[in-house]
Design an enzyme around this catalytic site. Structure first.
Site, PDB file in Angstrom:
ATOM      1  N   SER A   1      84.608  44.346  55.562  1.00 21.02           N
ATOM      2  CA  SER A   1      83.592  45.356  55.247  1.00 21.02           C
ATOM      3  C   SER A   1      84.258  46.706  55.073  1.00 21.02           C
ATOM      4  O   SER A   1      84.850  47.250  56.020  1.00 21.02           O
ATOM      5  CB  SER A   1      82.564  45.445  56.374  1.00 21.02           C
ATOM      6  OG  SER A   1      81.825  46.649  56.221  1.00 21.02           O
TER       7      SER A   1
ATOM      8  N   HIS B   1      82.991  43.047  51.312  1.00 23.03           N
ATOM      9  CA  HIS B   1      81.621  43.271  51.795  1.00 23.03           C
ATOM     10  C   HIS B   1      81.300  44.761  51.717  1.00 23.03           C
ATOM     11  O   HIS B   1      82.023  45.598  52.265  1.00 23.03           O
ATOM     12  CB  HIS B   1      81.524  42.771  53.234  1.00 23.03           C
ATOM     13  CG  HIS B   1      80.155  42.840  53.829  1.00 23.03           C
ATOM     14  ND1 HIS B   1      79.220  41.841  53.646  1.00 23.03           N
ATOM     15  CD2 HIS B   1      79.562  43.767  54.608  1.00 23.03           C
ATOM     16  CE1 HIS B   1      78.108  42.167  54.299  1.00 23.03           C
ATOM     17  NE2 HIS B   1      78.288  43.337  54.889  1.00 23.03           N
TER      18      HIS B   1
ATOM     19  N   ASP C   1      78.465  47.623  52.459  1.00 22.64           N
ATOM     20  CA  ASP C   1      77.255  47.929  53.226  1.00 22.64           C
ATOM     21  C   ASP C   1      76.519  49.106  52.613  1.00 22.64           C
ATOM     22  O   ASP C   1      77.000  50.232  52.620  1.00 22.64           O
ATOM     23  CB  ASP C   1      77.638  48.243  54.676  1.00 22.64           C
ATOM     24  CG  ASP C   1      78.056  46.994  55.415  1.00 22.64           C
ATOM     25  OD1 ASP C   1      77.269  46.031  55.428  1.00 22.64           O
ATOM     26  OD2 ASP C   1      79.170  46.965  55.964  1.00 22.64           O
TER      27      ASP C   1
ATOM     28  N   MET D   1      73.397  51.496  52.794  1.00 22.16           N
ATOM     29  CA  MET D   1      72.408  51.987  53.776  1.00 22.16           C
ATOM     30  C   MET D   1      71.710  53.211  53.201  1.00 22.16           C
ATOM     31  O   MET D   1      72.358  54.089  52.625  1.00 22.16           O
ATOM     32  CB  MET D   1      73.112  52.354  55.071  1.00 22.16           C
ATOM     33  CG  MET D   1      73.943  51.216  55.648  1.00 22.16           C
ATOM     34  SD  MET D   1      74.653  51.662  57.235  1.00 22.16           S
ATOM     35  CE  MET D   1      75.673  50.221  57.570  1.00 22.16           C
TER      36      MET D   1
ATOM     37  N   HIS E   1      75.539  44.096  50.602  1.00 30.54           N
ATOM     38  CA  HIS E   1      74.561  43.933  51.690  1.00 30.54           C
ATOM     39  C   HIS E   1      73.651  45.161  51.678  1.00 30.54           C
ATOM     40  O   HIS E   1      74.026  46.227  52.155  1.00 30.54           O
ATOM     41  CB  HIS E   1      75.340  43.810  53.014  1.00 30.54           C
ATOM     42  CG  HIS E   1      74.491  43.748  54.235  1.00 30.54           C
ATOM     43  ND1 HIS E   1      75.002  43.922  55.506  1.00 30.54           N
ATOM     44  CD2 HIS E   1      73.172  43.522  54.405  1.00 30.54           C
ATOM     45  CE1 HIS E   1      74.034  43.813  56.393  1.00 30.54           C
ATOM     46  NE2 HIS E   1      72.900  43.580  55.752  1.00 30.54           N
TER      47      HIS E   1
ATOM     48  N   MET F   1      70.891  47.342  52.993  1.00 31.60           N
ATOM     49  CA  MET F   1      70.041  47.662  54.155  1.00 31.60           C
ATOM     50  C   MET F   1      69.163  48.821  53.725  1.00 31.60           C
ATOM     51  O   MET F   1      69.404  49.981  54.074  1.00 31.60           O
ATOM     52  CB  MET F   1      70.927  48.033  55.350  1.00 31.60           C
ATOM     53  CG  MET F   1      71.626  46.825  55.953  1.00 31.60           C
ATOM     54  SD  MET F   1      73.084  47.264  56.918  1.00 31.60           S
ATOM     55  CE  MET F   1      74.315  47.250  55.626  1.00 31.60           C
TER      56      MET F   1
ATOM     57  N   MET G   1      72.718  38.753  60.957  1.00 33.33           N
ATOM     58  CA  MET G   1      73.230  39.955  61.624  1.00 33.33           C
ATOM     59  C   MET G   1      73.499  39.642  63.094  1.00 33.33           C
ATOM     60  O   MET G   1      72.628  39.144  63.805  1.00 33.33           O
ATOM     61  CB  MET G   1      72.235  41.111  61.530  1.00 33.33           C
ATOM     62  CG  MET G   1      72.065  41.697  60.141  1.00 33.33           C
ATOM     63  SD  MET G   1      73.596  42.185  59.328  1.00 33.33           S
ATOM     64  CE  MET G   1      74.243  43.418  60.451  1.00 33.33           C
TER      65      MET G   1
ATOM     66  N   ASP H   1      77.655  38.779  60.344  1.00 36.26           N
ATOM     67  CA  ASP H   1      78.046  40.178  60.153  1.00 36.26           C
ATOM     68  C   ASP H   1      77.760  41.010  61.400  1.00 36.26           C
ATOM     69  O   ASP H   1      76.607  41.158  61.803  1.00 36.26           O
ATOM     70  CB  ASP H   1      77.244  40.713  58.949  1.00 36.26           C
ATOM     71  CG  ASP H   1      77.596  42.145  58.574  1.00 36.26           C
ATOM     72  OD1 ASP H   1      78.542  42.699  59.132  1.00 36.26           O
ATOM     73  OD2 ASP H   1      76.904  42.678  57.684  1.00 36.26           O
TER      74      ASP H   1
HETATM   75  C1  DX5 Z   1      76.533  46.858  60.036  1.00 38.20           C
HETATM   76  C2  DX5 Z   1      77.193  46.318  58.790  1.00 38.20           C
HETATM   77  C3  DX5 Z   1      78.446  45.573  58.995  1.00 38.20           C
HETATM   78  C4  DX5 Z   1      79.582  46.382  59.588  1.00 38.20           C
HETATM   79  C5  DX5 Z   1      80.399  45.436  60.403  1.00 38.20           C
HETATM   80  O1  DX5 Z   1      75.238  47.246  59.731  1.00 38.20           O
HETATM   81  O2  DX5 Z   1      76.294  45.436  58.106  1.00 38.20           O
HETATM   82  O3  DX5 Z   1      78.882  44.946  57.800  1.00 38.20           O
HETATM   83  O4  DX5 Z   1      80.402  46.987  58.633  1.00 38.20           O
HETATM   84  O5  DX5 Z   1      81.354  46.169  61.075  1.00 38.20           O
HETATM   85  P1  DX5 Z   1      82.103  45.575  62.362  1.00 38.20           P
HETATM   86  O6  DX5 Z   1      82.869  44.384  61.900  1.00 38.20           O
HETATM   87  O7  DX5 Z   1      82.950  46.716  62.795  1.00 38.20           O
HETATM   88  O8  DX5 Z   1      81.033  45.221  63.357  1.00 38.20           O
HETATM   89 ZN    ZN Z   2      77.080  44.271  56.366  1.00 45.36          ZN
END
Ligand code: DX5
Ligand code: ZN
Length: 222
Positions: A10, A35, A37, A39, A68, A70, A139, A179
């Protein structure tokens, strides 16, 4: 153990001022997926990456780009992410009351479809959609931030999803991606429970030698 394990580092934990270096780490380590993220500061209390960043990354790598989302109103971002070059687009089941429409919209762009589920959402929410999707993103932390601890109850949830997929003969069709809080020390438990893909952010990008960490994940899954 999955027979086709993939690691999805990620880039949330990478240096945003130098994403090329994150791509190089993934290339050299042999990670299969990237990956990303996304947000929106509404579905989760953090604000990160949008389609223009994917568009810049796309010509720099042949890796599979795993987006991903969110975000609330995920339908508004499906086409922008598809056009920008995502390979798989995942939305949260909690973020919409029209999941079927979003699945169809993602499919209409020719991209793979994932549904993500937060740690406290009942797995029954997924039941109607298993035969329509390519991946379930489980998650194992509350979404929003990297660097949190793996929630131990996730292991049982992964087992249950794997069991349901197997009962429906969908275990080869629908991948399970996990994740949050994935480290070298807990990866084997998560894989044994039925995960196919592991996301790792801080474990990779906060390490002294991220390339070696990626390689170690693959060794562990052999
Ligand atoms: C959290 C993200 C993850 C995050 C994971 O909301 O969806 O993808 O980057 O990071 P680690 O591996 O540090 O928990
Ligand atoms: Zn993620």
């Amino acid at each position: 153990m999955p027979n086709n394990f993939k690691l999805a580092p990620s880039i949330l934990s990478a240096d945003f001022s130098n994403l090329q270096s994150a791509l190089t780490i993934c290339e050299k380590g042999g990670a299969d997926w990237i990956h990303v993220d996304v947000m929106d500061n509404q579905f989760v209390p953090n604000l990160t990456i949008g389609p223009p960043v994917i568009k810049s990354l796309r010509p720099k790598t042949n890796k599979f780009i795993d987006v991903h989302m969110m975000v609330i109103e995920p339908e508004k971002l499906v086409e922008p992410f598809a056009r920008a070059g995502a390979d798989l687009i995942t939305f949260h089941i909690e973020a919409t009351n029209k999941p079927k429409e979003i699945i169809d919209l993602i499919k209409s762009t020719g991209k793979q479809v994932g549904i993500s589920i937060k740690p406290s959402t009942p797995l029954s929410e997924l039941e109607l959609f298993y035969d329509q999707i390519d991946l379930v993103l489980v998650m194992s932390v509350e979404p929003g931030f990297g660097g949190q601890g793996y929630i131990p109850e996730t292991t049982e949830r992964i087992r249950s999803i794997k069991q349901r997929l197997t009962e429906e003969c969908l275990q080869d069709q629908v991948l399970i991606e996990v994740d949050g809080g994935i480290k070298l020390h807990n990866a084997k438990i998560v894989l044994d429970a039925g995960a196919d893909i592991l996301v790792a952010g801080s474990e990779v990008f906060n390490a002294k030698d991220p390339i070696q960490i990626i390689k170690k994940f693959y060794k562990l899954a052999e």
